[in-house]
Design a protein around this motif. Structure first.
Motif, PDB file in Angstrom:
ATOM      1  N   PRO A 173      12.583  62.698  38.802  1.00 35.10           N
ATOM      2  CA  PRO A 173      11.927  61.580  38.121  1.00 35.10           C
ATOM      3  C   PRO A 173      10.921  62.014  37.057  1.00 35.10           C
ATOM      4  O   PRO A 173      10.616  61.232  36.158  1.00 35.10           O
ATOM      5  CB  PRO A 173      11.207  60.849  39.254  1.00 35.10           C
ATOM      6  CG  PRO A 173      10.930  61.915  40.260  1.00 35.10           C
ATOM      7  CD  PRO A 173      12.111  62.842  40.190  1.00 35.10           C
ATOM      8  N   THR A 174      10.413  63.221  37.134  1.00 36.11           N
ATOM      9  CA  THR A 174       9.342  63.573  36.200  1.00 36.11           C
ATOM     10  C   THR A 174       9.853  64.267  34.949  1.00 36.11           C
ATOM     11  O   THR A 174       9.090  64.540  34.037  1.00 36.11           O
ATOM     12  CB  THR A 174       8.300  64.498  36.862  1.00 36.11           C
ATOM     13  OG1 THR A 174       8.956  65.693  37.248  1.00 36.11           O
ATOM     14  CG2 THR A 174       7.675  63.830  38.067  1.00 36.11           C
ATOM     15  N   ALA A 175      11.157  64.519  34.899  1.00 39.25           N
ATOM     16  CA  ALA A 175      11.716  65.277  33.773  1.00 39.25           C
ATOM     17  C   ALA A 175      11.429  64.608  32.436  1.00 39.25           C
ATOM     18  O   ALA A 175      11.293  65.263  31.425  1.00 39.25           O
ATOM     19  CB  ALA A 175      13.222  65.461  33.966  1.00 39.25           C
ATOM     20  N   VAL A 176      11.324  63.283  32.440  1.00 40.34           N
ATOM     21  CA  VAL A 176      11.206  62.557  31.179  1.00 40.34           C
ATOM     22  C   VAL A 176       9.795  62.021  30.937  1.00 40.34           C
ATOM     23  O   VAL A 176       9.573  61.272  29.987  1.00 40.34           O
ATOM     24  CB  VAL A 176      12.198  61.366  31.152  1.00 40.34           C
ATOM     25  CG1 VAL A 176      13.632  61.875  31.111  1.00 40.34           C
ATOM     26  CG2 VAL A 176      12.000  60.453  32.360  1.00 40.34           C
ATOM     27  N   LEU A 177       8.836  62.399  31.771  1.00 41.42           N
ATOM     28  CA  LEU A 177       7.519  61.758  31.690  1.00 41.42           C
ATOM     29  C   LEU A 177       6.454  62.627  31.026  1.00 41.42           C
ATOM     30  O   LEU A 177       6.557  63.850  31.012  1.00 41.42           O
ATOM     31  CB  LEU A 177       7.037  61.398  33.108  1.00 41.42           C
ATOM     32  CG  LEU A 177       7.955  60.478  33.915  1.00 41.42           C
ATOM     33  CD1 LEU A 177       7.329  60.189  35.271  1.00 41.42           C
ATOM     34  CD2 LEU A 177       8.245  59.188  33.179  1.00 41.42           C
ATOM     35  N   THR A 178       5.418  61.966  30.482  1.00 44.20           N
ATOM     36  CA  THR A 178       4.249  62.691  29.985  1.00 44.20           C
ATOM     37  C   THR A 178       3.374  63.083  31.178  1.00 44.20           C
ATOM     38  O   THR A 178       3.535  62.535  32.273  1.00 44.20           O
ATOM     39  CB  THR A 178       3.394  61.808  29.065  1.00 44.20           C
ATOM     40  OG1 THR A 178       2.900  60.711  29.831  1.00 44.20           O
ATOM     41  CG2 THR A 178       4.185  61.278  27.882  1.00 44.20           C
ATOM     42  N   ASP A 466       9.247  69.871  27.692  1.00 44.10           N
ATOM     43  CA  ASP A 466       8.555  70.410  28.860  1.00 44.10           C
ATOM     44  C   ASP A 466       7.219  71.004  28.396  1.00 44.10           C
ATOM     45  O   ASP A 466       7.160  72.074  27.813  1.00 44.10           O
ATOM     46  CB  ASP A 466       9.455  71.480  29.488  1.00 44.10           C
ATOM     47  CG  ASP A 466       8.839  72.076  30.748  1.00 44.10           C
ATOM     48  OD1 ASP A 466       7.624  71.925  30.951  1.00 44.10           O
ATOM     49  OD2 ASP A 466       9.585  72.703  31.510  1.00 44.10           O
ATOM     50  N   LEU A 467       6.162  70.271  28.688  1.00 44.85           N
ATOM     51  CA  LEU A 467       4.851  70.659  28.175  1.00 44.85           C
ATOM     52  C   LEU A 467       4.404  72.008  28.743  1.00 44.85           C
ATOM     53  O   LEU A 467       3.785  72.813  28.048  1.00 44.85           O
ATOM     54  CB  LEU A 467       3.834  69.559  28.493  1.00 44.85           C
ATOM     55  CG  LEU A 467       2.457  69.724  27.880  1.00 44.85           C
ATOM     56  CD1 LEU A 467       2.523  69.913  26.379  1.00 44.85           C
ATOM     57  CD2 LEU A 467       1.587  68.514  28.222  1.00 44.85           C
ATOM     58  N   ASP A 468       4.731  72.253  30.012  1.00 50.72           N
ATOM     59  CA  ASP A 468       4.370  73.546  30.601  1.00 50.72           C
ATOM     60  C   ASP A 468       4.991  74.685  29.805  1.00 50.72           C
ATOM     61  O   ASP A 468       4.359  75.712  29.557  1.00 50.72           O
ATOM     62  CB  ASP A 468       4.874  73.647  32.047  1.00 50.72           C
ATOM     63  CG  ASP A 468       4.051  72.793  32.987  1.00 50.72           C
ATOM     64  OD1 ASP A 468       2.904  72.463  32.616  1.00 50.72           O
ATOM     65  OD2 ASP A 468       4.551  72.452  34.068  1.00 50.72           O
ATOM     66  N   GLU A 469       6.238  74.485  29.432  1.00 48.21           N
ATOM     67  CA  GLU A 469       6.948  75.511  28.676  1.00 48.21           C
ATOM     68  C   GLU A 469       6.265  75.759  27.330  1.00 48.21           C
ATOM     69  O   GLU A 469       6.015  76.901  26.935  1.00 48.21           O
ATOM     70  CB  GLU A 469       8.391  75.052  28.458  1.00 48.21           C
ATOM     71  CG  GLU A 469       9.216  75.944  27.568  1.00 48.21           C
ATOM     72  CD  GLU A 469      10.693  75.583  27.648  1.00 48.21           C
ATOM     73  OE1 GLU A 469      11.420  76.230  28.412  1.00 48.21           O
ATOM     74  OE2 GLU A 469      11.122  74.629  26.944  1.00 48.21           O
ATOM     75  N   VAL A 470       5.935  74.678  26.651  1.00 42.81           N
ATOM     76  CA  VAL A 470       5.274  74.797  25.354  1.00 42.81           C
ATOM     77  C   VAL A 470       3.941  75.535  25.523  1.00 42.81           C
ATOM     78  O   VAL A 470       3.615  76.447  24.763  1.00 42.81           O
ATOM     79  CB  VAL A 470       5.054  73.401  24.724  1.00 42.81           C
ATOM     80  CG1 VAL A 470       4.146  73.495  23.506  1.00 42.81           C
ATOM     81  CG2 VAL A 470       6.392  72.784  24.334  1.00 42.81           C
ATOM     82  N   MET A 471       3.186  75.150  26.555  1.00 44.71           N
ATOM     83  CA  MET A 471       1.860  75.759  26.726  1.00 44.71           C
ATOM     84  C   MET A 471       1.951  77.227  27.125  1.00 44.71           C
ATOM     85  O   MET A 471       1.133  78.039  26.728  1.00 44.71           O
ATOM     86  CB  MET A 471       1.044  74.967  27.747  1.00 44.71           C
ATOM     87  CG  MET A 471       0.720  73.561  27.225  1.00 44.71           C
ATOM     88  SD  MET A 471      -0.352  72.623  28.305  1.00 44.71           S
ATOM     89  CE  MET A 471      -1.909  73.449  28.025  1.00 44.71           C
ATOM     90  N   ASN A 472       2.959  77.567  27.923  1.00 48.31           N
ATOM     91  CA  ASN A 472       3.093  78.950  28.377  1.00 48.31           C
ATOM     92  C   ASN A 472       3.523  79.900  27.277  1.00 48.31           C
ATOM     93  O   ASN A 472       3.120  81.052  27.249  1.00 48.31           O
ATOM     94  CB  ASN A 472       4.125  79.042  29.506  1.00 48.31           C
ATOM     95  CG  ASN A 472       3.539  78.599  30.820  1.00 48.31           C
ATOM     96  OD1 ASN A 472       2.323  78.676  31.000  1.00 48.31           O
ATOM     97  ND2 ASN A 472       4.370  78.123  31.718  1.00 48.31           N
ATOM     98  N   LEU A 473       4.375  79.422  26.381  1.00 44.16           N
ATOM     99  CA  LEU A 473       5.001  80.347  25.445  1.00 44.16           C
ATOM    100  C   LEU A 473       4.352  80.390  24.068  1.00 44.16           C
ATOM    101  O   LEU A 473       4.482  81.373  23.353  1.00 44.16           O
ATOM    102  CB  LEU A 473       6.473  79.967  25.252  1.00 44.16           C
ATOM    103  CG  LEU A 473       7.415  80.233  26.412  1.00 44.16           C
ATOM    104  CD1 LEU A 473       8.812  79.756  26.059  1.00 44.16           C
ATOM    105  CD2 LEU A 473       7.449  81.718  26.748  1.00 44.16           C
TER     106      LEU A 473
END
Ligand SMILES: Nc1ncnc2c1ncn2[C@@H]1O[C@H](COP(=O)(O)OP(=O)(O)O)[C@@H](O)[C@H]1O
Ligand SMILES: [Mg+2]
Length: 508
Positions: A173-178, A466-473
């Motif tokens: 369910p969270t794949a598409v959420l902010t 995927d915000l985590d991905e953006v922030m990590n990389l």
């Protein structure tokens, strides 16, 4: 909350389900206690959705049993599942776009015997009552087409609750959420559990499991690996259970000094299929030796931006420069020849020809160059040789150049694309949703490949939901909203809530 001694609300035993030669579920057993949040964790293709589709009556299992509250049942179809108290919210919502929120919620369960207007009024009343009871805020009169993805998800949940579901299956369910919407969903889940709902949560995101689940069943290649109490689990232990080996969570990145601008986007305007300016004056640059990540909620111009960059969508105005050369309006082939490579968003439609072999896919785009062809005749041996080298370097499995691309797993399909694109040594790499749908093992590989390009002085533009991905990389993080870059930040100088606010159209 978790009363393991109690009769399980759901007990699936020895569930097996094959699709042709693929055994999606291989004697899976799952026990879910009443009132618990039970997470289902597994790599892509592990068999999670299949298992839940069986519980929801969409497929019969080949073998195995289902008991609900201790009673043996056979569930034929979703309406029977719903009658038995089970609701499911799928990864892709199944709402009617042109109907209101209330109409969607009661659809198929409308009170009969009244006139249209009266029925709608009753629906609205029922929805207001339901949304108050479970803390799910919605505007019953809003048309579904106009509401956010987060709201659509709430409508799906309300739809299940309206049918008196006390077991709720949420498939990723969270794949598409902010981030804000994810927080809200977590609150909603807690409220639902307080009201006696049992939740089965499918997710890739270990952090969410730790935050909300009581227990977690890990599935690998159709089999249950383990069921663990989340209280004693760590992200690391869950991840290694899921993929069957240790997983590194951080990619080693050298500190680099970015160099010259290699990709410049200046005042770009691009229309979407409906003629609207999906990219609406976006400006951004990416330098040698840096990864610039573009964060945003789906549908804010990301796809159109990428399509314009690679030359498959017309640019209305503005410019795209690759190493100082204006490539605006060039064909995809010329753009590529000027040094811009891309990992496309839709690997099955744009990235690969599924009927072709790995080798043929790897040579796509350069097949008319020497040594791969001469005088219009393909040199199969060279093509095969190139593929064998790339397969080795990028660890594609199976390691067979003649294997059809369509039969590879998602992770290996992505490796073939990356191998092809990076194999040509481009100066600029545009990566669109490069890890969507991949499991942690494959994600780790893709991330390393991107960082390696950066470390070699390439410019990498990463567009990801995927915000985590953006922030990590990313070395710098840009936020796209309604086709404009509304903020850009140095790594470590911004937190996810601030980014989430901008992603949702909020002001600084
Ligand atoms: N309707 C179907 N027809 C054929 N193969 C399917 C079907 N549904 C799922 N599969 C296959 O079953 C396996 C498990 O898929 P799925 O249950 O969707 O995994 P998950 O939800 O864990 O990602 C995959 O190999 C997938 O390709
Ligand atoms: Mg799934």
């Amino acid at each position: 909350m978790t009363t393991q001694q109690a009769v399980p609300r759901i007990e699936m035993t020895g569930i097996t389900k094959a699709f042709g030669s693929v055994v999606a579920n291989d004697s899976i057993s799952l026990r879910v206690a009443p009132g618990e949040v039970h997470a289902l964790l597994g790599e892509n293709g592990a068999g999670k959705t299949t298992l839940m589709n069986i519980l929801y009556g969409l497929y019969p299992p080949d073998s195995g049993q289902i008991r609900l509250n201790g009673d043996r049942v056979a569930i034929h179809g979703a309406s029977e599942a719903i009658r038995l108290g089970i609701g499911m919210v799928h990864q892709h919502f199944k709402l009617v776009d042109t109907f209101t929120v209330a109409q969607n919620i009661v659809l198929g369960r409308e009170r009969v015997g009244a006139f249209g207007i009266l029925r709608d009024a009753q629906a609205v009343e029922a929805v207001v009552e339901l949304s108050a009871k479970f803390g799910l805020r919605v505007d019953p009169l809003a048309v579904v087409r106009d509401v956010s993805v987060g709201t659509q998800q709430r409508v799906e949940i309300l739809k299940a609750l309206y049918r008196r579901a006390d077991v709720l299956i949420l498939d990723e369910p969270t794949a598409v959420l902010t981030p804000q919407e994810i927080d809200e969903l977590m609150d909603i889940m807690r409220l639902l559990v307080d009201q006696g709902t049992t939740i089965i949560l499918i997710t890739h995101k270990l952090r969410e499991i730790i935050a909300i689940a009581d227990r977690c069943t890990v599935i690998r290649r159709g089999k249950v690996v383990d069921t663990v109490d989340v209280g004693s689990a760590t992200p690391r232990s869950l991840a290694s259970a899921m993929v069957g080996r240790e997983v590194l969570f951080t990619v080693d990145r050298k500190t680099t000094e970015p160099g010259d601008v290699r990709l410049a986007i200046d005042g770009l305007v691009v229309r979407n299929a409906r003629g609207l300016a999906a990219v609406n004056g976006a400006s951004l640059s990416v330098r040698s030796g840096e990864i610039v990540g573009v964060a945003g909620v789906d549908g804010n111009g990301q796809s159109e931006l990428v399509e314009a960059l690679v030359g498959v969508r017309r640019v209305e105005s503005g410019r795209i420069l690759v190493d100082q050369t204006d490539v605006t309006g060039m064909t995809p082939k010329s753009v590529q020849a000027h040094g811009l490579a891309s990992i496309p968003e839709d690997r099955q439609r744009r990235g690969l020809v599924l009927e072709y072999s790995i080798a043929d896919n790897m040579v796509m785009g350069i097949h008319d160059r020497a040594p791969y062809s001469r005088g219009g005749i393909l040199n199969e041996r060279e093509i095969h040789r190139r593929a064998a080298g790339l397969i080795e370097r990028f660890d594609v499995r199976p390691n067979d150049p003649e294997y059809p691309a369509g039969s590879l797993s998602g992770g290996n399909q992505q490796k073939v694309i990356i191998a092809r694109e990076v194999g040509n040594d481009p100066n600029v790499l545009v990566a669109a949703q490069p890890t969507r749908g991949l499991d942690v093992g494959a994600i780790e590989f893709v991330h390393r490949a991107l960082v390696e390009q950066r470390d070699r002085g390439k410019a990498v533009l990463l567009i990801s939901l995927d915000l985590d991905e953006v922030m990590n990389l990313s070395d710098r993080i840009a936020v796209i909203y309604e086709g404009k870059i509304v903020g850009i930040f140095e790594r470590g100088r911004v937190d996810e809530h601030h980014l989430g606010l901008l992603m949702a159209g909020g002001r600084e």
